[in-house]
Write a protein that holds these residues in place. Structure first.
Motif, PDB file in Angstrom:
ATOM      1  N   ARG A   1      -7.832   9.545  -7.294  1.00  0.00           N
ATOM      2  CA  ARG A   1      -7.803  10.682  -6.355  1.00  0.00           C
ATOM      3  C   ARG A   1      -8.631  11.838  -6.915  1.00  0.00           C
ATOM      4  O   ARG A   1      -9.411  12.468  -6.196  1.00  0.00           O
ATOM      5  CB  ARG A   1      -6.364  11.134  -6.131  1.00  0.00           C
ATOM      6  CG  ARG A   1      -5.552  10.269  -5.182  1.00  0.00           C
ATOM      7  CD  ARG A   1      -4.302  11.019  -4.745  1.00  0.00           C
ATOM      8  NE  ARG A   1      -3.411  10.184  -3.965  1.00  0.00           N
ATOM      9  CZ  ARG A   1      -2.221   9.769  -4.351  1.00  0.00           C
ATOM     10  NH1 ARG A   1      -1.753  10.109  -5.538  1.00  0.00           N
ATOM     11  NH2 ARG A   1      -1.478   9.018  -3.563  1.00  0.00           N
TER      12      ARG A   1
ATOM     13  N   GLN B   1     -11.062  11.765  -8.875  1.00  0.00           N
ATOM     14  CA  GLN B   1     -12.492  11.457  -8.881  1.00  0.00           C
ATOM     15  C   GLN B   1     -13.105  11.479  -7.487  1.00  0.00           C
ATOM     16  O   GLN B   1     -14.314  11.334  -7.344  1.00  0.00           O
ATOM     17  CB  GLN B   1     -12.721  10.076  -9.504  1.00  0.00           C
ATOM     18  CG  GLN B   1     -12.382   9.997 -10.983  1.00  0.00           C
ATOM     19  CD  GLN B   1     -12.468   8.570 -11.482  1.00  0.00           C
ATOM     20  OE1 GLN B   1     -12.207   7.620 -10.737  1.00  0.00           O
ATOM     21  NE2 GLN B   1     -12.849   8.405 -12.732  1.00  0.00           N
ATOM     22  N   GLY B   2     -12.271  11.602  -6.464  1.00  0.00           N
ATOM     23  CA  GLY B   2     -12.767  11.522  -5.099  1.00  0.00           C
ATOM     24  C   GLY B   2     -12.997  10.101  -4.637  1.00  0.00           C
ATOM     25  O   GLY B   2     -13.749   9.867  -3.676  1.00  0.00           O
ATOM     26  N   CYS B   3     -12.374   9.136  -5.322  1.00  0.00           N
ATOM     27  CA  CYS B   3     -12.501   7.705  -4.987  1.00  0.00           C
ATOM     28  C   CYS B   3     -11.105   7.104  -4.824  1.00  0.00           C
ATOM     29  O   CYS B   3     -10.706   6.213  -5.590  1.00  0.00           O
ATOM     30  CB  CYS B   3     -13.264   6.950  -6.070  1.00  0.00           C
ATOM     31  SG  CYS B   3     -14.874   7.638  -6.478  1.00  0.00           S
TER      32      CYS B   3
END
Length: 438
Positions: A380, A382-384
Motif C-alpha cells: 500500500r 508503495q502505491g502497488c
C-alpha cells in the motif's frame, strides 16, 4: 438384455458402481429407479476395467440412448491379466458407437498386437470427439517408423476428428498413437519413456500443427539436448496463452522457454525446477517476449533470493503468483517484497509493481498472519496495493478448526482453499488424468 440394476458385492467394479450417482439414485426407491432408467444422460458415462461385466457395459450403452458418450477404459499395468476375450468383447460393444463419443480416456499398460485397445481406433469414426486422453506404458512389437511419421497423417481416427480440442498423449502414445491435431486448443505431451525420444522435427510439427493451440503442457525431457538446433529461430505458437513445464534434465526449462516464442503467453507453470535450470534464460532472454505474462505458478520447489530477483527483471508484468511450496513465513519472495525496493542494473525498482494476487500455503499457528499484514501494508505504501490473497490449507484441518479471519482491510479479499487450480483455468469438464502437475 435386462433392466435389472446390480447391487454391490462390496469389491471391485460393484463397489465403484454402487457409489455412482445413477446407481445410488436408482436404488433409493421405485419412483427414482424408474426415472433413472428413463433418463439416458445418467448412463452416458461408461467406465471399463478388468472388474466390469460385459452385460453391465451393454446395459449402460443401451440405456444411454442416443446421448453423447464419455468413455474411460483402464487396462493399466495392474490389469494385464484381464481376460483377452472379455477385452475384445468390451471393445466390440463400444467401437460401433464411436460416432457419439464425446470424450475418451484410455490407460493401457501394454498395447499388444494380438489384442489391441488403442489400435482398434485406427479406422473408427469419431466426428463428435472433443476430449481425448491416451496413456500407453509399453507397446508390443512397436513400429519404429511411426515415431517420426508426418503428423498430418494420424495414427488413429484416420477419418479425422474435427471437434477434437483437448488431447493428452502420455508415454508411448506420444510416438505411436497420435490423432489429428489440426483443431486442438489444449495439448498435453507427457513423455515418460527415457529410452524413446521424439525427434525435434516431429516435436516442432506436433506443437505447430494446430493454429488454434492456446494451452500447452510438457512433461519430461521429450527431446535430447543434442537435438535442439543451435541458432534456429524460436518455434512460433501465435495463440499460446498458457504453458506448463515439468522437466527432468536442466536443459528442458530454458530450452522450451527460449525455443518457443509466444507473444501472447499469459500463464506459466514450472514444476520441480532447480535454481540453475534457467541460467541460460537469464543470459539470453528478451523480457519483451514475456510482456503479456501475468501469472506465474511454482510447483514443488521454491526459488532462492537471487533467482527471484532474476525473475522480477525477466517476467516484469506478473499480477498473480502461486508459490505453494512455502508458507508465507518461509517464502523468500515475502522477504524481498518486504524490502520495498531492490537494486537493479538500471537502478532501484519495486518488484512486480502490478502484482495483485498472491497464493501460498498457510500456517495458521505460526507467524504467517503477522507477515501477511506487513506485506499488505508495504505494498500500500508503495502505491502497488494487493487485492487478493489465496491461502492453501488442509481440508480436514480446516473442517475441524477453521482459520480465523485476517485483519488486512476491506480492500483485500482473503480466500482459503484446499484444491488444485484448474488447468487450463477455463476448463469445463473434469480431467481425471491430470495428476503430474499436482
Amino acid at each position: 438384455m435386462t433392466d435389472e440394476i446390480p447391487f454391490s458385492s462390496g469389491i471391485g467394479e460393484e463397489e465403484r458402481r454402487v457409489h455412482s450417482f445413477e446407481i445410488v439414485v436408482s436404488q433409493t426407491c421405485s419412483h427414482f429407479r424408474n426415472v433413472a432408467l428413463a433418463t439416458p444422460r445418467l448412463w452416458s458415462s461408461i467406465y471399463v476395467d478388468a472388474t466390469r461385466r460385459i452385460d453391465h457395459i451393454a446395459q449402460d450403452v443401451a440405456r444411454s440412448g442416443v446421448c453423447w458418450l464419455d468413455i474411460r477404459i483402464d487396462v493399466g499395468v495392474q490389469d494385464l491379466q484381464m481376460n483377452d476375450q472379455n477385452l475384445e468383447a468390451m471393445m466390440d460393444l463400444l467401437t460401433p458407437h464411436s460416432r457419439r463419443w464425446r470424450s475418451l480416456s484410455i490407460a493401457c499398460g501394454c498395447e499388444r498386437v494380438d489384442y489391441p485397445v488403442v489400435g482398434r481406433l485406427c479406422n473408427s469414426s469419431a466426428p463428435g470427439l472433443q476430449q481425448l486422453s491416451i496413456t500407453v506404458d509399453d507397446v508390443d512389437r512397436p513400429n519404429a517408423t511411426m515415431v517420426s511419421a508426418n503428423v498430418n497423417y494420424p495414427h488413429i481416427f484416420k477419418d479425422g476428428t474435427p471437434r477434437l480440442a483437448f488431447v493428452r498423449l502420455r508415454g508411448m502414445a506420444l510416438s505411436f498413437y497420435r490423432p489429428h491435431l489440426n483443431f486442438v486448443t489444449t495439448l498435453h505431451l507427457d513423455h515418460t519413456r527415457k529410452s524413446l525420444l521424439v525427434p525435434y522435427s516431429t516435436f516442432l510439427d506436433i506443437v505447430t500443427c494446430s493454429p488454434f493451440l492456446e494451452n500447452l503442457s510438457l512433461h519430461g525431457d521429450i527431446i535430447a539436448p543434442s537435438s535442439w538446433p543451435a541458432g534456429n529461430r524460436p518455434i512460433q505458437i501465435p495463440n499460446l496463452r498458457s504453458l506448463r513445464i515439468f522437466g527432468e534434465a536442466e536443459h528442458i526449462y530454458s530450452g522450451i522457454l527460449l525455443g518457443i516464442q509466444a507473444s501472447t503467453l499469459e500463464s506459466l507453470t514450472l514444476k520441480d525446477m532447480k535454481n540453475p535450470d534457467l541460467d541460460t534464460l537469464w543470459n539470453m532472454a528478451d523480457s519483451s517476449w514475456y510482456a503479456r505474462l501475468s501469472r506465474l505458478t511454482l510447483v514443488d520447489f521454491e526459488l532462492s533470493l537471487p533467482i527471484y530477483e532474476r525473475v522480477f527483471l525477466t517476467f516484469q508484468n506478473i499480477t498473480t503468483i502461486y508459490a505453494l511450496q512455502s508458507t508465507v513465513s518461509e517464502s523468500p519472495l515475502i522477504r524481498l517484497l518486504l524490502e520495498g525496493r531492490l537494486g537493479g542494473p538500471n537502478g532501484p525498482y519495486i518488484p512486480w509493481p502490478r502484482l495483485k494476487t498472491m497464493a501460498f500455503s498457510y500456517d495458521a499457528y505460526g507467524s504467517d498472519e503477522a507477515l501477511i499484514e506487513r506485506v499488505v501494508e508495504t505494498r500500500r505504501e508503495q502505491g502497488c496495493p494487493l487485492s487478493k490473497l489465496r491461502l492453501g490449507v488442509d481440508y480436514e484441518e480446516m473442517e475441524e478448526d477453521p482459520p480465523q479471519a485476517i485483519d488486512v482491510g476491506d480492500d483485500i479479499e482473503i480466500e482459503f482453499f484446499w484444491q488444485a487450480e484448474l488447468w487450463p483455468e477455463n476448463r469445463t469438464f473434469f480431467d481425471h488424468d491430470d495428476g503430474l502437475f499436482i
